[in-house]
Design an enzyme around this catalytic site. Structure first.
Site, PDB file in Angstrom:
ATOM      1  N   ASN A  17      -6.553  -0.461  48.873  1.00 49.12           N
ATOM      2  CA  ASN A  17      -7.498  -1.048  48.919  1.00 49.12           C
ATOM      3  C   ASN A  17      -7.447  -2.516  48.022  1.00 49.12           C
ATOM      4  OD1 ASN A  17      -9.811  -0.031  50.861  1.00 49.12           O
ATOM      5  ND2 ASN A  17      -9.050   1.814  49.554  1.00 49.12           N
ATOM      6  N   MET A  99     -11.573   6.083  39.570  1.00 46.16           N
ATOM      7  CA  MET A  99     -11.805   7.353  39.583  1.00 46.16           C
ATOM      8  C   MET A  99     -12.789   7.782  38.500  1.00 46.16           C
ATOM      9  SD  MET A  99     -10.490   8.418  42.244  1.00 46.16           S
ATOM     10  CE  MET A  99     -10.781  10.353  42.234  1.00 46.16           C
ATOM     11  N   LEU A 102     -19.312   5.266  36.338  1.00 43.56           N
ATOM     12  CA  LEU A 102     -19.503   4.069  35.458  1.00 43.56           C
ATOM     13  C   LEU A 102     -20.883   4.702  34.522  1.00 43.56           C
ATOM     14  CD1 LEU A 102     -19.223   0.813  37.344  1.00 43.56           C
ATOM     15  CD2 LEU A 102     -17.518   2.154  35.940  1.00 43.56           C
ATOM     16  N   ASN A 116     -18.571  -0.366  45.845  1.00 42.64           N
ATOM     17  CA  ASN A 116     -17.316   0.703  45.962  1.00 42.64           C
ATOM     18  C   ASN A 116     -17.060   0.909  47.317  1.00 42.64           C
ATOM     19  OD1 ASN A 116     -15.948   2.825  44.990  1.00 42.64           O
ATOM     20  ND2 ASN A 116     -17.718   4.359  45.747  1.00 42.64           N
ATOM     21  N   HIS A 118     -16.172   4.074  50.110  1.00 39.88           N
ATOM     22  CA  HIS A 118     -16.227   5.469  50.143  1.00 39.88           C
ATOM     23  C   HIS A 118     -15.875   5.881  51.594  1.00 39.88           C
ATOM     24  CE1 HIS A 118     -17.468   9.624  49.189  1.00 39.88           C
ATOM     25  NE2 HIS A 118     -17.939   9.610  50.341  1.00 39.88           N
ATOM     26  N   THR A 150     -25.068   2.326  42.349  1.00 33.05           N
ATOM     27  CA  THR A 150     -25.970   2.573  41.265  1.00 33.05           C
ATOM     28  C   THR A 150     -26.063   3.954  40.530  1.00 33.05           C
ATOM     29  OG1 THR A 150     -27.180   4.126  43.296  1.00 33.05           O
ATOM     30  CG2 THR A 150     -27.801   1.924  43.075  1.00 33.05           C
ATOM     31  N   LEU A 153     -24.558   9.049  42.486  1.00 32.10           N
ATOM     32  CA  LEU A 153     -23.390   8.931  43.123  1.00 32.10           C
ATOM     33  C   LEU A 153     -23.480   8.699  44.515  1.00 32.10           C
ATOM     34  CD1 LEU A 153     -20.183   9.520  42.453  1.00 32.10           C
ATOM     35  CD2 LEU A 153     -20.394  11.706  43.496  1.00 32.10           C
ATOM     36  N   ASP A 154     -22.596   7.630  45.178  1.00 33.37           N
ATOM     37  CA  ASP A 154     -22.143   7.302  46.367  1.00 33.37           C
ATOM     38  C   ASP A 154     -23.697   6.978  47.221  1.00 33.37           C
ATOM     39  OD1 ASP A 154     -19.587   7.343  45.995  1.00 33.37           O
ATOM     40  OD2 ASP A 154     -19.568   9.782  46.662  1.00 33.37           O
ATOM     41  N   GLU A 183     -10.791   1.376  56.029  1.00 31.47           N
ATOM     42  CA  GLU A 183     -11.196   1.227  54.814  1.00 31.47           C
ATOM     43  C   GLU A 183     -11.149  -0.125  54.554  1.00 31.47           C
ATOM     44  OE1 GLU A 183     -10.879   3.837  51.461  1.00 31.47           O
ATOM     45  OE2 GLU A 183     -10.364   5.643  52.717  1.00 31.47           O
TER      46      GLU A 183
HETATM   47  C1  GRF Z   1      -9.809   5.553  48.973  1.00 32.84           C
HETATM   48  O1  GRF Z   1      -9.876   6.494  50.128  1.00 32.84           O
HETATM   49  C2  GRF Z   1     -11.099   5.238  48.804  1.00 32.84           C
HETATM   50  O2  GRF Z   1     -12.073   5.276  49.782  1.00 32.84           O
HETATM   51  C3  GRF Z   1     -11.552   6.331  47.538  1.00 32.84           C
HETATM   52  O3  GRF Z   1     -10.216   6.430  46.934  1.00 32.84           O
HETATM   53  C4  GRF Z   1      -9.279   6.103  47.934  1.00 32.84           C
HETATM   54  C5  GRF Z   1      -8.437   5.023  47.029  1.00 32.84           C
HETATM   55  O4  GRF Z   1      -7.346   4.383  47.667  1.00 32.84           O
HETATM   56  N1  GRF Z   1     -12.672   5.967  46.852  1.00 32.84           N
HETATM   57  P1  GRF Z   1      -6.515   3.331  47.125  1.00 32.84           P
HETATM   58  O5  GRF Z   1      -6.093   3.653  45.738  1.00 32.84           O
HETATM   59  O6  GRF Z   1      -7.265   2.250  47.496  1.00 32.84           O
HETATM   60  O7  GRF Z   1      -5.142   3.503  48.202  1.00 32.84           O
END
Ligand code: GRF
Length: 209
Positions: A17, A99, A102, A116, A118, A150, A153-154, A183
């Site tokens: 991402n 991961m 916060l 974020n 998700h 916020t 979570l999510d 994504e």
């Molecule tokens: C993605 O699936 C994102 O939605 C999740 O963790 C993964 C991260 O992938 N929160 P990357 O490190 O961006 O390849």
């Protein structure tokens, strides 16, 4: 005067991402944004390789250095992270496969400025392994959501979502692979919108215009 929106990406691992956001900025797809930096909490994050190739200067705030008896001293770690962020001066902080949860200090300092991604259509399938949760629930579709962060979570205000069919026979692996480009697209679209249209956050909603 530089009117572009300064983005920083926080990542822990693969960094696809991050790479998608960085490439989109470099190719002019998010014309009003500048990539001000990448911060990783894991010195082995693959995201660092992408940063090197894309010429983005990374910062490493190694969270393992802040473990006391195997447990993260979140306050001490986030103090260090805040120092790094305040030297980057971001307008928006983009979590992308970051991961760690916060804490209130960081959330308070960047309230309404942390995003974020998700891998589900929130509010469905919050938490870890959202693709697997969707398959196990027998859902026929899932997707990707970019939302403001916020304390819950999510759960924060949703900026952008894109959907994807779940196919018969999909596994967690095949679904995750097909979802990844969705994504990337969703993050880029969210950032285009946030950097080009006026918006405000009202409770759970992002209100445009
Ligand atoms: C993605 O699936 C994102 O939605 C999740 O963790 C993964 C991260 O992938 N929160 P990357 O490190 O961006 O390849």
């Amino acid at each position: 005067m530089d009117l572009s929106v300064r983005l920083v990406v926080l990542a822990s691992g693969r960094g696809s991402n991050f790479a998608a956001i960085a490439s989109a900025i470099q190719s002019g797809k998010i014309p009003k944004a500048t990539l001000a930096g990448l911060v990783v909490n894991n010195p082995k994050a693959e995201a660092l390789e992408h940063a090197k190739k894309l010429g983005v200067r990374p910062s490493i705030v190694d969270s393992s250095r802040f473990k006391v008896a195997g447990k993260l001293d979140r306050e001490a770690y986030e103090k260090e992270l805040l120092k790094t962020l305040s030297s980057i001066k971001p307008d928006l902080v983009c979590l992308a496969g970051y991961m760690l949860i916060l804490g209130p200090g960081l959330l308070g300092a960047y309230q309404g400025k942390i995003l974020n991604i998700h891998p589900s259509l929130l509010p469905a399938f919050k938490g870890l392994r959202a693709q697997r949760q969707a398959i196990e629930a027998g859902a026929k579709e899932t997707g990707a959501t970019v939302h403001f962060v916020t304390q819950a979570l999510d759960d924060g205000p949703i900026v952008k979502q894109n959907r994807l069919d779940i196919l018969p026979g999909d596994t967690e692996k095949t679904l995750s692979e097909r979802l990844l480009p969705v994504e990337h697209q969703t993050y880029v679209e969210a950032l285009v919108a946030l950097t080009s249209r006026p918006y405000r956050i009202e409770g759970r909603l992002v209100v445009w215009g």
